[in-house]
Write a protein that holds these residues in place. Sequence first.
Motif, PDB file in Angstrom:
ATOM      1  N   SER A  55       0.833  -1.191   0.000  1.00  0.00           N
ATOM      2  CA  SER A  55       0.000   0.000   0.000  1.00  0.00           C
ATOM      3  C   SER A  55       0.876   1.253   0.000  1.00  0.00           C
ATOM      4  O   SER A  55       2.075   1.196   0.255  1.00  0.00           O
ATOM      5  CB  SER A  55      -0.918  -0.001   1.218  1.00  0.00           C
ATOM      6  N   ALA A  56       0.258   2.381  -0.250  1.00  0.00           N
ATOM      7  CA  ALA A  56       0.989   3.648  -0.366  1.00  0.00           C
ATOM      8  C   ALA A  56       1.700   4.018   0.929  1.00  0.00           C
ATOM      9  O   ALA A  56       2.821   4.527   0.907  1.00  0.00           O
ATOM     10  CB  ALA A  56       0.035   4.759  -0.779  1.00  0.00           C
ATOM     11  N   ASP A  57       1.063   3.741   2.077  1.00  0.00           N
ATOM     12  CA  ASP A  57       1.716   4.099   3.345  1.00  0.00           C
ATOM     13  C   ASP A  57       2.934   3.232   3.612  1.00  0.00           C
ATOM     14  O   ASP A  57       3.914   3.688   4.196  1.00  0.00           O
ATOM     15  CB  ASP A  57       0.734   4.055   4.511  1.00  0.00           C
ATOM     16  N   VAL A  58       2.918   1.990   3.171  1.00  0.00           N
ATOM     17  CA  VAL A  58       4.093   1.128   3.336  1.00  0.00           C
ATOM     18  C   VAL A  58       5.211   1.580   2.399  1.00  0.00           C
ATOM     19  O   VAL A  58       6.371   1.647   2.793  1.00  0.00           O
ATOM     20  CB  VAL A  58       3.722  -0.356   3.087  1.00  0.00           C
ATOM     21  N   LEU A  59       4.861   1.900   1.157  1.00  0.00           N
ATOM     22  CA  LEU A  59       5.879   2.378   0.222  1.00  0.00           C
ATOM     23  C   LEU A  59       6.497   3.687   0.695  1.00  0.00           C
ATOM     24  O   LEU A  59       7.683   3.925   0.506  1.00  0.00           O
ATOM     25  CB  LEU A  59       5.267   2.577  -1.162  1.00  0.00           C
ATOM     26  N   ALA A  60       5.696   4.531   1.337  1.00  0.00           N
ATOM     27  CA  ALA A  60       6.216   5.803   1.831  1.00  0.00           C
ATOM     28  C   ALA A  60       7.239   5.584   2.935  1.00  0.00           C
ATOM     29  O   ALA A  60       8.126   6.409   3.131  1.00  0.00           O
ATOM     30  CB  ALA A  60       5.074   6.667   2.340  1.00  0.00           C
ATOM     31  N   GLN A  61       7.116   4.469   3.659  1.00  0.00           N
ATOM     32  CA  GLN A  61       8.060   4.192   4.739  1.00  0.00           C
ATOM     33  C   GLN A  61       9.091   3.140   4.347  1.00  0.00           C
ATOM     34  O   GLN A  61       9.675   2.499   5.194  1.00  0.00           O
ATOM     35  CB  GLN A  61       7.314   3.742   5.989  1.00  0.00           C
ATOM     36  N   ALA A  62       9.302   2.948   3.061  1.00  0.00           N
ATOM     37  CA  ALA A  62      10.297   1.972   2.622  1.00  0.00           C
ATOM     38  C   ALA A  62      11.661   2.321   3.186  1.00  0.00           C
ATOM     39  O   ALA A  62      12.461   1.451   3.490  1.00  0.00           O
ATOM     40  CB  ALA A  62      10.340   1.901   1.102  1.00  0.00           C
ATOM     41  N   SER A  63      11.934   3.602   3.327  1.00  0.00           N
ATOM     42  CA  SER A  63      13.141   4.052   4.007  1.00  0.00           C
ATOM     43  C   SER A  63      12.813   5.358   4.717  1.00  0.00           C
ATOM     44  O   SER A  63      11.890   6.074   4.333  1.00  0.00           O
ATOM     45  CB  SER A  63      14.299   4.246   3.026  1.00  0.00           C
ATOM     46  N   VAL A  64      13.566   5.635   5.759  1.00  0.00           N
ATOM     47  CA  VAL A  64      13.346   6.855   6.529  1.00  0.00           C
ATOM     48  C   VAL A  64      14.703   7.454   6.872  1.00  0.00           C
ATOM     49  O   VAL A  64      15.648   6.736   7.167  1.00  0.00           O
ATOM     50  CB  VAL A  64      12.501   6.570   7.791  1.00  0.00           C
ATOM     51  N   ASP A  65      14.807   8.779   6.764  1.00  0.00           N
ATOM     52  CA  ASP A  65      16.026   9.490   7.131  1.00  0.00           C
ATOM     53  C   ASP A  65      15.879   9.994   8.561  1.00  0.00           C
ATOM     54  O   ASP A  65      14.864  10.599   8.910  1.00  0.00           O
ATOM     55  CB  ASP A  65      16.272  10.673   6.192  1.00  0.00           C
ATOM     56  N   VAL A  66      16.902   9.747   9.373  1.00  0.00           N
ATOM     57  CA  VAL A  66      16.881  10.160  10.776  1.00  0.00           C
ATOM     58  C   VAL A  66      18.044  11.119  11.014  1.00  0.00           C
ATOM     59  O   VAL A  66      19.197  10.783  10.743  1.00  0.00           O
ATOM     60  CB  VAL A  66      17.000   8.930  11.712  1.00  0.00           C
ATOM     61  N   ASP A  67      17.712  12.293  11.535  1.00  0.00           N
ATOM     62  CA  ASP A  67      18.730  13.283  11.886  1.00  0.00           C
ATOM     63  C   ASP A  67      19.291  12.915  13.259  1.00  0.00           C
ATOM     64  O   ASP A  67      18.571  12.893  14.250  1.00  0.00           O
ATOM     65  CB  ASP A  67      18.116  14.680  11.916  1.00  0.00           C
ATOM     66  N   ILE A  68      20.578  12.601  13.314  1.00  0.00           N
ATOM     67  CA  ILE A  68      21.200  12.168  14.570  1.00  0.00           C
ATOM     68  C   ILE A  68      22.072  13.257  15.191  1.00  0.00           C
ATOM     69  O   ILE A  68      22.750  13.019  16.190  1.00  0.00           O
ATOM     70  CB  ILE A  68      22.031  10.882  14.353  1.00  0.00           C
ATOM     71  N   SER A  69      22.020  14.462  14.634  1.00  0.00           N
ATOM     72  CA  SER A  69      22.915  15.534  15.078  1.00  0.00           C
ATOM     73  C   SER A  69      22.652  15.990  16.512  1.00  0.00           C
ATOM     74  O   SER A  69      23.554  16.484  17.173  1.00  0.00           O
ATOM     75  CB  SER A  69      22.810  16.732  14.131  1.00  0.00           C
ATOM     76  N   LYS A  70      21.441  15.803  17.021  1.00  0.00           N
ATOM     77  CA  LYS A  70      21.101  16.297  18.351  1.00  0.00           C
ATOM     78  C   LYS A  70      21.139  15.205  19.429  1.00  0.00           C
ATOM     79  O   LYS A  70      20.791  15.456  20.582  1.00  0.00           O
ATOM     80  CB  LYS A  70      19.735  16.966  18.319  1.00  0.00           C
ATOM     81  N   ILE A  71      21.539  13.990  19.056  1.00  0.00           N
ATOM     82  CA  ILE A  71      21.610  12.893  20.031  1.00  0.00           C
ATOM     83  C   ILE A  71      22.996  12.915  20.669  1.00  0.00           C
ATOM     84  O   ILE A  71      23.995  12.608  20.020  1.00  0.00           O
ATOM     85  CB  ILE A  71      21.334  11.526  19.368  1.00  0.00           C
ATOM     86  N   LEU A  72      23.042  13.267  21.928  1.00  0.00           N
ATOM     87  CA  LEU A  72      24.313  13.358  22.654  1.00  0.00           C
ATOM     88  C   LEU A  72      24.799  11.971  23.067  1.00  0.00           C
ATOM     89  O   LEU A  72      23.997  11.029  23.166  1.00  0.00           O
ATOM     90  CB  LEU A  72      24.136  14.239  23.896  1.00  0.00           C
TER      91      LEU A  72
END
Length: 193
Positions: A55-72
């Motif tokens: 489905s479209a929602d699964v295809l939209a989450q096929a990959s996700v970018d995570v910003d890790i710059s603020k994780i100490l």
Amino acid sequence: MATLEHEANGEPIIDGDGGEGGVRRRDFINVAALSFAGVGAVAVALPLISQMSPSADVLAQASVDVDISKILPGQAIKTSWRKQPIFVRNLQPKEIAEANAVPLSELRDPETLAQRTKPGHTNWLITLGVCTHLGCIPLGTGEGENRGEFGGYFCPCHGSQYDTAARIRKGPAPKNLVVPPYEFSSPTVVKIG
């Protein structure tokens, strides 16, 4: 001029240059019926095949970018990928040393920290946030949450405990927390999936 011949059943056959309307009526009806059946089969098969694709929602989450710059160092966050929780932890040097000091013979599912992280990024531990026992979500990413005896994650459902490398150390879980496919697309962004 076309010459007519007669079959055994009495219907005329045309000898090739097309007199008397060309093809027999029975042949035309057969061709039309087969064509109609073929179109009907395609009309039934297309929706069945299309419902098997994601489905479209699964295809939209096929990959996700995570910003890790603020994780100490020492902090962790919980995000989502394919409707499943993902834990992203920035390990402190002390946690890395503790994980590397554990003999593999003491582990139920033996893996080194280096096998669970990317080269040059051993401080970044990225795992699915799903206990391998029965699928509960372990604690350990939030401030003040119970991390268990080994400082990693604690599953409140049945007491499974994971170390700082998210390896199973105690409890009923059979395997370590799963490391999903991921890559560093920049020094501050991780692409999961």
